[in-house]
Design a protein around this motif. Structure first.
Motif, PDB file in Angstrom:
ATOM      1  N   LEU A 221       0.839  -1.216   0.000  1.00  0.00           N
ATOM      2  CA  LEU A 221       0.000   0.000   0.000  1.00  0.00           C
ATOM      3  C   LEU A 221       0.866   1.255   0.000  1.00  0.00           C
ATOM      4  O   LEU A 221       0.579   2.217  -0.697  1.00  0.00           O
ATOM      5  N   PHE A 222       1.956   1.208   0.784  1.00  0.00           N
ATOM      6  CA  PHE A 222       2.884   2.348   0.847  1.00  0.00           C
ATOM      7  C   PHE A 222       3.425   2.648  -0.554  1.00  0.00           C
ATOM      8  O   PHE A 222       3.382   3.782  -1.028  1.00  0.00           O
ATOM      9  N   GLY A 223       3.917   1.589  -1.207  1.00  0.00           N
ATOM     10  CA  GLY A 223       4.498   1.759  -2.538  1.00  0.00           C
ATOM     11  C   GLY A 223       3.477   2.270  -3.537  1.00  0.00           C
ATOM     12  O   GLY A 223       3.795   3.119  -4.380  1.00  0.00           O
ATOM     13  N   THR A 224       2.237   1.777  -3.423  1.00  0.00           N
ATOM     14  CA  THR A 224       1.196   2.188  -4.373  1.00  0.00           C
ATOM     15  C   THR A 224       0.824   3.653  -4.161  1.00  0.00           C
ATOM     16  O   THR A 224       0.612   4.385  -5.139  1.00  0.00           O
TER      17      THR A 224
ATOM     18  N   ARG B 221       3.935  -1.412  17.037  1.00  0.00           N
ATOM     19  CA  ARG B 221       5.172  -1.065  17.755  1.00  0.00           C
ATOM     20  C   ARG B 221       6.343  -0.914  16.778  1.00  0.00           C
ATOM     21  O   ARG B 221       7.255  -0.147  17.016  1.00  0.00           O
ATOM     22  N   SER B 222       6.294  -1.685  15.691  1.00  0.00           N
ATOM     23  CA  SER B 222       7.417  -1.681  14.747  1.00  0.00           C
ATOM     24  C   SER B 222       7.134  -0.793  13.537  1.00  0.00           C
ATOM     25  O   SER B 222       7.615  -1.063  12.441  1.00  0.00           O
ATOM     26  N   TRP B 223       6.365   0.265  13.741  1.00  0.00           N
ATOM     27  CA  TRP B 223       5.990   1.127  12.623  1.00  0.00           C
ATOM     28  C   TRP B 223       7.214   1.710  11.909  1.00  0.00           C
ATOM     29  O   TRP B 223       7.237   1.867  10.697  1.00  0.00           O
ATOM     30  N   ASN B 224       8.266   1.985  12.710  1.00  0.00           N
ATOM     31  CA  ASN B 224       9.466   2.582  12.096  1.00  0.00           C
ATOM     32  C   ASN B 224      10.174   1.582  11.175  1.00  0.00           C
ATOM     33  O   ASN B 224      10.673   1.952  10.112  1.00  0.00           O
ATOM     34  N   VAL B 225      10.189   0.296  11.587  1.00  0.00           N
ATOM     35  CA  VAL B 225      10.810  -0.749  10.755  1.00  0.00           C
ATOM     36  C   VAL B 225      10.040  -0.863   9.432  1.00  0.00           C
ATOM     37  O   VAL B 225      10.623  -0.940   8.350  1.00  0.00           O
ATOM     38  N   LEU B 226       8.709  -0.853   9.550  1.00  0.00           N
ATOM     39  CA  LEU B 226       7.860  -0.981   8.361  1.00  0.00           C
ATOM     40  C   LEU B 226       8.016   0.215   7.428  1.00  0.00           C
ATOM     41  O   LEU B 226       8.139   0.044   6.209  1.00  0.00           O
TER      42      LEU B 226
ATOM     43  N   THR C 126      10.569   1.071  -2.008  1.00  0.00           N
ATOM     44  CA  THR C 126      10.027   1.930  -3.073  1.00  0.00           C
ATOM     45  C   THR C 126      11.163   2.570  -3.862  1.00  0.00           C
ATOM     46  O   THR C 126      11.154   2.552  -5.096  1.00  0.00           O
ATOM     47  N   VAL C 127      12.147   3.117  -3.141  1.00  0.00           N
ATOM     48  CA  VAL C 127      13.259   3.807  -3.817  1.00  0.00           C
ATOM     49  C   VAL C 127      14.059   2.819  -4.671  1.00  0.00           C
ATOM     50  O   VAL C 127      14.350   3.089  -5.842  1.00  0.00           O
ATOM     51  N   VAL C 128      14.395   1.644  -4.083  1.00  0.00           N
ATOM     52  CA  VAL C 128      15.175   0.655  -4.843  1.00  0.00           C
ATOM     53  C   VAL C 128      14.349   0.129  -6.026  1.00  0.00           C
ATOM     54  O   VAL C 128      14.880  -0.084  -7.112  1.00  0.00           O
ATOM     55  N   GLY C 129      13.046  -0.055  -5.804  1.00  0.00           N
ATOM     56  CA  GLY C 129      12.179  -0.531  -6.882  1.00  0.00           C
ATOM     57  C   GLY C 129      12.158   0.416  -8.068  1.00  0.00           C
ATOM     58  O   GLY C 129      12.058  -0.012  -9.215  1.00  0.00           O
TER      59      GLY C 129
ATOM     60  N   ASN D 141       7.483  -5.968  -0.960  1.00  0.00           N
ATOM     61  CA  ASN D 141       6.229  -5.642  -1.647  1.00  0.00           C
ATOM     62  C   ASN D 141       6.096  -4.174  -2.027  1.00  0.00           C
ATOM     63  O   ASN D 141       5.363  -3.862  -2.956  1.00  0.00           O
ATOM     64  N   SER D 142       6.824  -3.289  -1.314  1.00  0.00           N
ATOM     65  CA  SER D 142       6.736  -1.884  -1.720  1.00  0.00           C
ATOM     66  C   SER D 142       7.472  -1.649  -3.036  1.00  0.00           C
ATOM     67  O   SER D 142       7.150  -0.725  -3.776  1.00  0.00           O
TER      68      SER D 142
END
Lengths: 508, 158
Positions: A119-122, A246-251, A259-262, A306-307
């Motif tokens: 979803l982030f990538g989209t 809790r791991s929002w920063n990792v995500l 996204t950038v590498v993609g 997936n991003s």
């Protein structure tokens, strides 16, 4: 915004949603099966997509692309055999979690992270694909060379306790990738007179052997009756949702890296997930947990994985430059429909473009719903006795290698890398870096060769190779990866010595 | 006279083979045209150097990194790998369906015998193994043949 809403309306048809749901189930299954890659699934479904028309056909291909990449995490977690090369780092912590009887945690974590990353990538693709696409234009051959080197160094450096062995494994992978034709001149080398090697060692059979066959041999050698215990965890769905919060920063970090590498043409999901994983490990307060069953490792790898799906579509849709092989196949579908990729896509066929982008949002939501139901069924693979699982995986490896190469030579390649992988597992040389070497080798060599040609025409080879701004950043990141790994390794040694010392004193 | 005991571990044999490979490849690379020989030579040199560093690390270390993980034995491994080789050849000669069915049946039975001993070989167990082998053969074959349009090698039987 109006175009996007029209896109959502176009795909809200029940038939389109049903086709996307079927594509999602198929994508998850194909991604889960070791050796069957997302690109294979997309290619096989191209004729079907062409018969469905541009909007429905592209929505189906997008759903397969997203779900097959997520599906790769299942076999990485359950069998230590990544279904796709990009889910390689997922196995680093996913499989240890399985061995600890916590496979549910890893599987749900991978699902949530994949959906989040997707979803982030989209969203990035929808909001900012024009300005982002322009960044990838700044990458020339030297930058691609250094990007591949960064991918290799990052994975070799995370071979904890065995950094030199990790680097050796990566270098051996580069050797395998050099067999066949030079990517720049086309000259044949390192074939030792074996004619089928002229075309090179195919990556899919090679990876299939390295990860799947070697693992099947390990399974058959074990005296345990099952791969690992599987204990369904009640309430794990909710607990993982909280862990995710809790791991929002990792995500977020994983999704941004993916996204950038993609977006960078040729970089692909393997680099994205590796860099996201090593960054998560580097920044974590307790990096020693990684590789031993840290769920954050799975989250970082899968969110990046997936991003990069949408990221890889940015340059393809904006400029007609596919971000990776999957995007190249989808671009082939666009061309077959008579649609010219690039900015023209937004002017002459904007309805198709926005419907496709909207379908990626829907595909991720479908993946979440279907994935939740399929996780338990996927985890049941652990309850299959080893004596059935091992030979079953071997049959899949052989048929999968044959399907990928379309001749028996592919099967022999798979056998060769499988035996090599098995030996390396036995003598504790990590196989992950070798796989990365095989995947990134052609990118590195092509980047190096083209850079040499271009540098010959410029004033200074040194300046062209090392002193371009993006190259400098990538070189600095390579050094950072190595220095951090050495620091962590030394810290671990001091800690281990301290623990041994205190244990001895306790004995006295 | 003090006898010198030399411990040769599996990892050392692997590393020496890697050094040998890098020498062979270096000789092969000498025929390449410059400047396109720089990258291959750089990688070959890297393999050789890293193998030597690993060997030195093994010699000065405590040796724990070189210990071979023991499994169920050499003969069992040889039977497994030999079986796979024969199976791959059989696919080309006999055909996918018949060779896979025979391979899986034999493998399931051998594994059942090696794990459970003679007590495990009962008519019911044999029937379960044959049924499972048939299902796996059919499902994998049909999915690839009809679902993914794979053309298996032409052989004597199906």
């Amino acid at each position: 915004m109006e175009h996007l809403l029209n896109g959502f309306v176009a795909i809200s048809d029940p038939v389109v949603l049903a086709i996307m749901a079927l594509a999602t189930v198929g994508g998850i299954i194909i991604g889960t099966l070791p050796g069957l890659s997302s690109v294979m699934a997309i290619s096989l479904m191209l004729p079907v997509a062409l018969s469905l028309g541009p909007t429905i056909g592209l929505c189906m291909l997008g759903a397969i692309y997203s779900s097959a990449l997520y599906g790769g995490a299942n076999s990485a977690i359950l069998l230590n055999t990544p279904g796709t090369p990009s889910s390689l780092p997922t196995a680093f912590d996913g499989f240890p979690l399985t061995k600890q009887g916590k496979s549910d945690r890893a599987l749900y974590g991978a699902l949530y992270a994949s959906v989040f990353g997707g979803l982030f990538g989209t969203v990035v693709l929808i909001v900012a694909f024009e300005p982002l696409a322009s960044i990838s234009l700044k990458f020339g051959p030297p930058e691609f060379f250094w990007l591949a080197v960064l991918g290799l160094v990052a994975v070799a450096a995370i071979s904890e306790g065995y950094m030199v062995r990790g680097l050796l494994s990566a270098a051996l992978g580069l050797i395998i990738s050099m067999v066949g034709q030079d990517p720049v001149t086309g000259d044949v080398r390192f074939t030792f007179g074996i004619y089928p090697l002229v075309a090179g060692i195919s990556v899919i059979p090679g990876l299939l052997g390295l990860f799947s066959l070697s693992q099947a041999l390990v399974i058959l050698e074990q005296k345990n009756s099952h791969v690992a215990p599987y204990t369904p965890e009640p309430g794990v769905l909710g607990r993982m949702a909280k862990a995710l919060a809790r791991s929002w920063n990792v995500l977020l970090r994983g999704s941004a890296i993916g996204t950038v590498v993609g977006i960078l043409p040729g970089a692909g999901g393997a680099i994205a997930s590796i860099i996201a994983y090593s960054e998560a490990r580097r920044i974590d307060k307790d990096p020693q947990r990684f590789g031993k069953g840290a769920v954050e490792g799975v989250l970082a790898s899968e969110s990046a994985n997936n991003s990069q799906v949408s990221g890889s579509l940015v340059p393809m849709m904006g400029l007609g430059i596919p971000g990776n092989v999957n995007a190249a196949v989808i671009m082939g579908a666009l061309l077959s429909f008579g649609i010219q990729p690039g900015l023209g896509l937004l002017t002459t066929s904007s309805d198709v473009a926005y419907a496709f982008m909207a379908s990626l949002v829907v595909a991720n939501i479908l993946m979440l719903i279907i994935g939740i139901f399929m996780v338990k069924a996927t985890a049941r693979v652990l309850l299959v006795p080893n004596r059935y699982l091992g030979p079953g995986v071997i049959v899949l490896c052989i048929v999968g290698a044959y399907a990928a190469a379309y001749d028996l030579f592919g099967v022999w390649v798979m056998m060769g890398t499988g035996l090599l992988g098995f030996i390396m597992l036995k003598i504790k040389i990590p196989i992950g870096p070798m796989a990365l070497g095989m995947v990134l080798g052609p990118i590195a060599e092509k980047g190096f060769g083209q850079s040499m040609q271009m540098a010959a025409a410029s004033d200074s080879v040194l300046q062209f190779f090392f002193l371009r701004p993006i190259s400098l950043v990538l070189i600095a990141l390579c050094f950072l990866a190595v220095v951090t790994a050495i620091y962590v390794e030394r810290k671990n040694r001091v800690l281990a010595a301290a623990l041994t010392g205190s244990a001895k004193e306790g004995d006295k | 006279m003090n006898a010198i005991r030399v411990h040769v571990r599996a990892v050392d044999v692997f590393l020496i083979a890697a050094i040998g490979l890098s020498v062979a490849l270096w000789i092969e690379a000498s025929a390449l045209k410059p400047p396109f020989d720089i990258y291959p030579k750089m990688v070959i040199l890297l393999v050789g150097l890293l193998s030597i560093i690993c060997l030195i690390q093994n010699m000065v270390g405590d040796g724990s990194a070189g210990k071979l993980e023991r499994g169920s034995g050499f003969w069992s491994f040889l039977i497994t790998v030999g079986g796979i080789f024969v199976y791959v050849i059989a696919i080309d000669v006999v055909g996918y369906f018949s060779s896979t069915l025979v391979y899986l049946c034999l493998f399931f039975l051998i594994k059942r015998w090696s794990i459970d001993g003679r007590a495990g070989i009962r008519p019911k167990g044999i029937a379960v193994d044959i049924a499972l082998a048939s299902i796996v053969t059919a499902v994998v074959g049909l999915v690839f043949k009809f679902g993914l349009k794979l053309v298996f090698p032409e052989a004597l039987f199906i």
